[in-house]
Design a protein around this motif. Structure first.
Motif, mmCIF file in Angstrom:
data_model
loop_
_atom_site.group_PDB
_atom_site.id
_atom_site.type_symbol
_atom_site.label_atom_id
_atom_site.label_comp_id
_atom_site.label_asym_id
_atom_site.label_seq_id
_atom_site.Cartn_x
_atom_site.Cartn_y
_atom_site.Cartn_z
ATOM 1 N N ALA A 82 -47.555 -63.524 -23.499
ATOM 2 C CA ALA A 82 -48.981 -63.470 -23.092
ATOM 3 C C ALA A 82 -49.758 -62.222 -23.232
ATOM 4 C CB ALA A 82 -48.854 -63.677 -21.360
ATOM 5 N N PHE A 83 -51.131 -62.870 -23.840
ATOM 6 C CA PHE A 83 -52.063 -61.668 -24.048
ATOM 7 C C PHE A 83 -53.287 -61.916 -23.507
ATOM 8 C CE2 PHE A 83 -55.425 -59.935 -26.553
ATOM 9 C CZ PHE A 83 -55.200 -58.908 -26.971
ATOM 10 N N THR A 84 -53.529 -60.816 -22.559
ATOM 11 C CA THR A 84 -54.859 -60.628 -21.937
ATOM 12 C C THR A 84 -55.867 -59.931 -22.641
ATOM 13 O OG1 THR A 84 -53.604 -60.903 -19.947
ATOM 14 C CG2 THR A 84 -56.043 -60.215 -19.833
ATOM 15 N N ALA A 85 -56.893 -60.393 -23.127
ATOM 16 C CA ALA A 85 -57.961 -59.747 -23.690
ATOM 17 C C ALA A 85 -59.040 -59.004 -22.883
ATOM 18 C CB ALA A 85 -58.969 -60.728 -24.766
ATOM 19 N N PRO A 86 -59.566 -58.102 -23.265
ATOM 20 C CA PRO A 86 -60.483 -57.136 -22.489
ATOM 21 C C PRO A 86 -61.922 -58.186 -21.896
ATOM 22 C CG PRO A 86 -60.393 -56.036 -24.662
ATOM 23 C CD PRO A 86 -59.649 -57.324 -24.790
ATOM 24 N N ASP A 87 -62.091 -59.180 -22.363
ATOM 25 C CA ASP A 87 -63.047 -60.011 -21.806
ATOM 26 C C ASP A 87 -62.690 -60.955 -20.925
ATOM 27 O OD1 ASP A 87 -61.588 -61.859 -23.231
ATOM 28 O OD2 ASP A 87 -63.288 -62.659 -24.461
ATOM 29 N N GLY A 88 -61.190 -60.878 -20.635
ATOM 30 C CA GLY A 88 -60.533 -61.817 -19.459
ATOM 31 C C GLY A 88 -60.062 -62.841 -20.040
ATOM 32 N N SER A 89 -60.187 -63.337 -21.205
ATOM 33 C CA SER A 89 -59.368 -64.505 -21.796
ATOM 34 C C SER A 89 -57.963 -64.278 -21.914
ATOM 35 C CB SER A 89 -59.803 -64.837 -23.111
ATOM 36 O OG SER A 89 -59.684 -63.961 -24.108
ATOM 37 N N ILE A 90 -57.152 -65.111 -21.550
ATOM 38 C CA ILE A 90 -55.682 -65.111 -21.588
ATOM 39 C C ILE A 90 -55.037 -66.157 -22.494
ATOM 40 C CG2 ILE A 90 -53.579 -65.052 -20.102
ATOM 41 C CD1 ILE A 90 -55.446 -64.761 -17.799
ATOM 42 N N GLY A 142 -49.424 -73.122 -27.711
ATOM 43 C CA GLY A 142 -49.790 -71.900 -26.746
ATOM 44 C C GLY A 142 -51.138 -72.490 -25.913
ATOM 45 N N ARG A 143 -51.328 -71.948 -24.781
ATOM 46 C CA ARG A 143 -52.549 -72.234 -24.007
ATOM 47 C C ARG A 143 -53.527 -71.052 -23.959
ATOM 48 N NH1 ARG A 143 -54.199 -71.885 -18.650
ATOM 49 N NH2 ARG A 143 -54.972 -73.542 -17.736
ATOM 50 N N LYS A 144 -54.598 -71.081 -24.148
ATOM 51 C CA LYS A 144 -55.706 -70.036 -23.831
ATOM 52 C C LYS A 144 -56.738 -70.552 -23.280
ATOM 53 C CE LYS A 144 -58.591 -66.770 -26.536
ATOM 54 N NZ LYS A 144 -59.039 -66.233 -27.816
ATOM 55 N N LYS A 145 -57.084 -69.655 -22.179
ATOM 56 C CA LYS A 145 -58.140 -69.856 -21.208
ATOM 57 C C LYS A 145 -59.145 -68.834 -21.490
ATOM 58 C CE LYS A 145 -59.338 -70.051 -16.463
ATOM 59 N NZ LYS A 145 -58.864 -69.997 -14.956
ATOM 60 N N TYR A 146 -60.365 -69.362 -21.913
ATOM 61 C CA TYR A 146 -61.288 -68.462 -22.551
ATOM 62 C C TYR A 146 -62.214 -67.938 -21.268
ATOM 63 C CZ TYR A 146 -60.369 -70.518 -26.781
ATOM 64 O OH TYR A 146 -59.744 -70.815 -28.087
ATOM 65 N N SER A 147 -62.748 -66.693 -21.640
ATOM 66 C CA SER A 147 -63.589 -65.882 -20.465
ATOM 67 C C SER A 147 -64.692 -66.817 -19.686
ATOM 68 C CB SER A 147 -64.384 -64.651 -21.309
ATOM 69 O OG SER A 147 -65.254 -65.261 -22.133
ATOM 70 N N ASN A 148 -65.282 -67.899 -20.289
ATOM 71 C CA ASN A 148 -66.150 -68.885 -19.788
ATOM 72 C C ASN A 148 -65.320 -69.953 -19.031
ATOM 73 O OD1 ASN A 148 -65.468 -70.319 -22.055
ATOM 74 N ND2 ASN A 148 -67.436 -71.166 -22.286
#
Length: 803
Positions: free
Chosen positions: A104-112, A126-132
């Motif tokens: 699991a990777f969490t980016a600085p903008d909050g996307s996971i 994989g599953r990615k939840k974007y910052s928006n």
């Protein structure tokens, strides 16, 4: 570590060099057995094996980056946790210093992102939840969406289906939050090909799309109509005869289940919406992209041609209310989103029409011996045998040093033969088909022909023998031949009769010289001649030809024109989406630039002289038409400022469609030829010269096609013209309305079916039919007369000279 550096630079701002495998040669001091400090101020606490970190440990870089987890021989290997000063975090599998496995990777903008990795790149499921709050769940390849997946926009819109290189591509279903749905084919983020659009109020549109716009024939079922079946839709539009159909070949989508009756509501904007889904490298699709690319291709949904001859435009919602609970069905035809033809029919009439077509197609298939013998599994084996043989012979002839062809290269002994047992042999690979014998005729001749057209041997093999395979479809003519189309549409492979193979083999020396001398020839381009012998001594002969309709533009009409009249019309009940029409079906005449017309008829005369010298008849001009939407209707399209005003996405995320041409054309335009501005991709038409146009001072020209680009104008390829429709009295009084009489068109053409000699059989046919019919109306006439009639028909009826 380069790939890790790219990932960290993008998502956390930390350099990968800081995570390089630990070196113990720069140890400054050792306070305890499991602690080491380094000269660059990095620090490690944990297990060692000899002098290298091994086991469990925590490494802190001088900039504050921290890794805690498993180590192996001085490298991060196993399970671990990475923390960057920017706030980015990774927790999961690591191998040899790379993010590799599941994590699991969490980016600085909050996307996971949670899913699989390969060498620091998202790869696998994989599953990615974007910052928006947009979410993508599905397959990834090399860091972008590829394969099956679902994308959820934060406003409730959802796409489920196939992806390629980060864009919706293949088969998929789009659901809008207002209840509208589209199920069908996509290409590069646009609706492309066959599909079903279901409105929230229960209405349906079954049809085809090009770059997100309705393009071609379709059926509209208003709300309250009886629910249509998928099978009847395919039959009605002509997809029951082997042509590529996104709906009939859609295992990943159960379209019948998708067509669920919904509560009646006011008509939404969704039909005016096409999702272009332009993606950034991060793989995120902005909500603005999805909404702002919505184009009104239904603003004309209910155009009527009233008695005064003017057009009226009714609202979608109003029409929906009027047509509730009716049995009316609308047969429509669109060009780049503009409706140009409509016919009102009732549901029962349409059902009967579909049943007739199904029975007719079954009879035609029964009559065709070739198709009957090689259907189903046998057709698959035949296709596989063909690919194996071509791969073998092209690979065998390509290494031979290039040279001019000799007389012996055309002879009976100029052949390559090979046995392909299913278990494989010293010379052939094992395969999953049946045993067969392969024969390749005149390999050096056809190699040189391919090179004349700049066809690379490897690309030729990939087109025909690649993993995507070939598409088979039945013959539009009486021959009953099997046709295969390469996956990139560049080549058509056709089965031949024994007599046709003999004619081609006999005329090959003269054909070779003709093609070599006249690079703009319109005669069919042949690239290979082969024979497969199956168990039981059954022989199947093939010829590989260039596809005359290999273009990114949609071909709206196809005509096979001979110049004769007897039997040269098509039963209206048998006309389908891809039907090739005949001489008496042609209701247009085409006007083109004076110089283009001159070049065209000069080459037709030269080609007919060659065919006449070979005693060939029954050939025809295969004509393909790409219509441009009439300019008169451009005002009915929704202007950009009328689109819903959606708030912008976070900075740097997503793209809008501003500047992208989404509206119908303003017409075709000839411009001076610029070699660097047009495609020179190898293909069956690349060899011919660019043509000169009188309207541009006899300069070589390209044609600008709005929404597509700049195309090179060659003889028979990308030729701009104006089509004038002749509206007959019968048509004017019918329920079918042709809204326009003049269209801009792009023409594609070539002379086909050049393997019929005027032999004793044809002479007998001529004598027999001449007793009952006008000798000039039948196809079987002597070559001199055939060529003269053919040229006169084209010059007077099809491409008449400007008065």
């Amino acid at each position: 570590m380069t790939r890790l550096k790219n990932l960290l630079d993008e998502d956390s701002g930390t350099s990968a060099e800081q995570l390089s495998p630990v070196s113990c040669t720069n140890v400054e001091n050792v306070e305890r057995l499991n602690e080491k400090a380094f000269s660059n101020r990095d620090f490690y606490v944990g297990d060692f094996k000899e002098i290298l970190p091994h086991g469990k440990g925590k490494y802190t870089w001088s900039d504050g980056t921290v890794y805690e987890g498993d180590w192996g021989a001085g490298k991060m290997t196993g399970k671990g946790l990475l923390l960057w000063p920017s706030g980015a975090m990774y927790k999961g599998d690591i191998s040899g210093g790379y993010l590799h496995g599941t994590g699991a990777f969490t980016a600085p903008d909050g996307s996971i992102y949670e899913g699989q990795w390969r060498m620091n790149i998202r790869h696998g499921f994989g599953r990615k939840k974007y910052s928006n709050s947009d979410v993508y769940e599905g397959e990834w390849k090399e860091g972008v969406h590829e394969g099956n997946g679902r994308y959820f926009w934060n406003n409730g819109n959802k796409y489920t289906g196939n992806w390629k290189r980060g864009k919706m591509h293949g088969r998929g279903a789009m659901e809008w939050v207002n209840g509208d749905q589209y199920n069908g084919c996509w290409l590069n983020g646009f609706r492309q090909g066959s599909g079903i659009y279901q409105y929230a109020d229960g209405g349906y549109y079954f049809g085809t799309w090009t770059r997100g716009l309705k393009d071609g024939k379709g059926l509209f079922y208003p709300a309250g109509s009886k629910r249509p079946s998928l099978k009847k839709f395919c039959v009605s539009l002509g997809y029951d005869n082997g042509h590529k159909s996104a709906l009939s070949q859609c295992p990943s989508l159960n379209l019948e289940e998708c067509m669920v009756k919904k509560p009646s509501v006011k008509r939404s904007l969704s039909e005016r919406i096409s999702v272009s889904s332009v993606l950034r490298s991060s793989g995120r699709i902005s909500h603005k992209t999805a909404e702002n690319s919505r184009l009104s291709d239904s603003g004309r949904e209910f155009i009527r041609h009233n008695s005064s001859g003017t057009f009226s435009l009714d609202s979608d919602a109003g029409q929906s209310e009027v047509q509730e609970n009716t049995a009316v069905v609308y047969e429509r035809e669109y060009m780049q989103g503009v409706m140009i033809k409509e016919r009102i029919r009732n549901y029962g009439e349409l059902s009967q029409k579909a049943e007739k077509r199904t029975k007719s197609h079954a009879k035609e298939t029964k009559k065709s011996l070739c198709v009957g013998v090689f259907k189903g599994k046998n057709s698959y084996h035949l296709m596989l045998n063909l690919q194996l043989g071509i791969r073998y012979t092209v690979g065998k002839i390509t290494p031979v040093p290039k040279r001019e062809v000799r007389t012996a290269d055309f002879g009976d002994r100029a052949r390559i033969t090979m046995f392909f047992p299913s278990k494989g042999s010293q010379f052939t690979p094992p395969h999953k088909s049946i045993d067969f014998y392969w024969k390749d005729y005149c390999p050096m001749v056809f190699r040189n022909l391919r090179e004349m057209f700049k066809l690379d041997a490897a690309e030729y093999m990939m087109s025909i023998c690649g993993d995507d395979g070939l598409t088979d479809f039945s013959s539009p003519g009486k021959s009953g031949s099997i046709f295969y189309l390469s996956h990139d549409d560049k080549f058509v492979i056709k089965t031949l009769k024994r007599s046709e193979l003999k004619v081609l083999h006999k005329m090959l020396p003269k054909y070779y010289n003709h093609v070599k001398e006249y690079e703009n020839t319109l005669i069919t381009k042949f690239f290979g001649l082969h024979r497969i012998t199956l168990p039981g001594r059954r022989k199947v002969r093939f010829v590989v030809m260039g596809n005359m309709f290999c273009t990114e533009l949609r071909i709206h009409r196809r005509y096979d024109l001979k110049g004769s009249t007897h039997g040269r019309c098509t039963d209206k009940d048998k006309i389908r989406e891809n039907t090739t029409l005949k001489d008496r079906d042609l209701s247009y005449e085409f006007h083109m630039d004076k110089s283009l017309r001159k070049f065209l008829f000069h080459q037709i005369a030269v080609d007919c002289t060659f065919l006449k010298s070979q005693q060939i008849i029954d050939y025809s001009l295969l004509l393909g038409l790409h219509f441009r939407a009439p300019e008169q209707l451009s005002g009915l399209l929704e202007a950009p400022n009328m689109m819903p005003n959606i708030e912008s996405s976070p900075a740097g995320e997503g793209l809008t469609t501003e500047g992208e041409l989404l509206f119908p054309s303003k017409g075709l335009r000839l411009v001076a030829h610029e070699p660097s501005s047009v495609s020179t991709e190898p293909g069956p038409h690349i060899r011919g010269r660019a043509l000169r146009a009188f309207s541009l001072g006899d300069k070589e020209v390209d044609v600008l096609v709005p929404g597509t680009g700049r195309l090179r104008v060659q003889l028979g390829v990308n030729m701009p013209a104006q089509a004038n429709h002749k509206l007959s009295r019968v048509e004017a009084d019918s329920a079918e309305v042709e809204l326009f009489e003049v269209y801009d068109v792009v023409l594609y053409m070539g002379i086909i079916d050049i393997l019929q000699e005027y032999n004793a059989k044809k002479k007998a046919e001529h004598a027999c039919k001449s007793v009952k019919l006008d000798p000039m109306s039948i196809s079987a006439v002597e070559p001199e007369l055939y060529a003269k009639r053919f040229i006169n028909f084209l010059s007077q009826k099809v491409f008449p000279e400007e008065p």
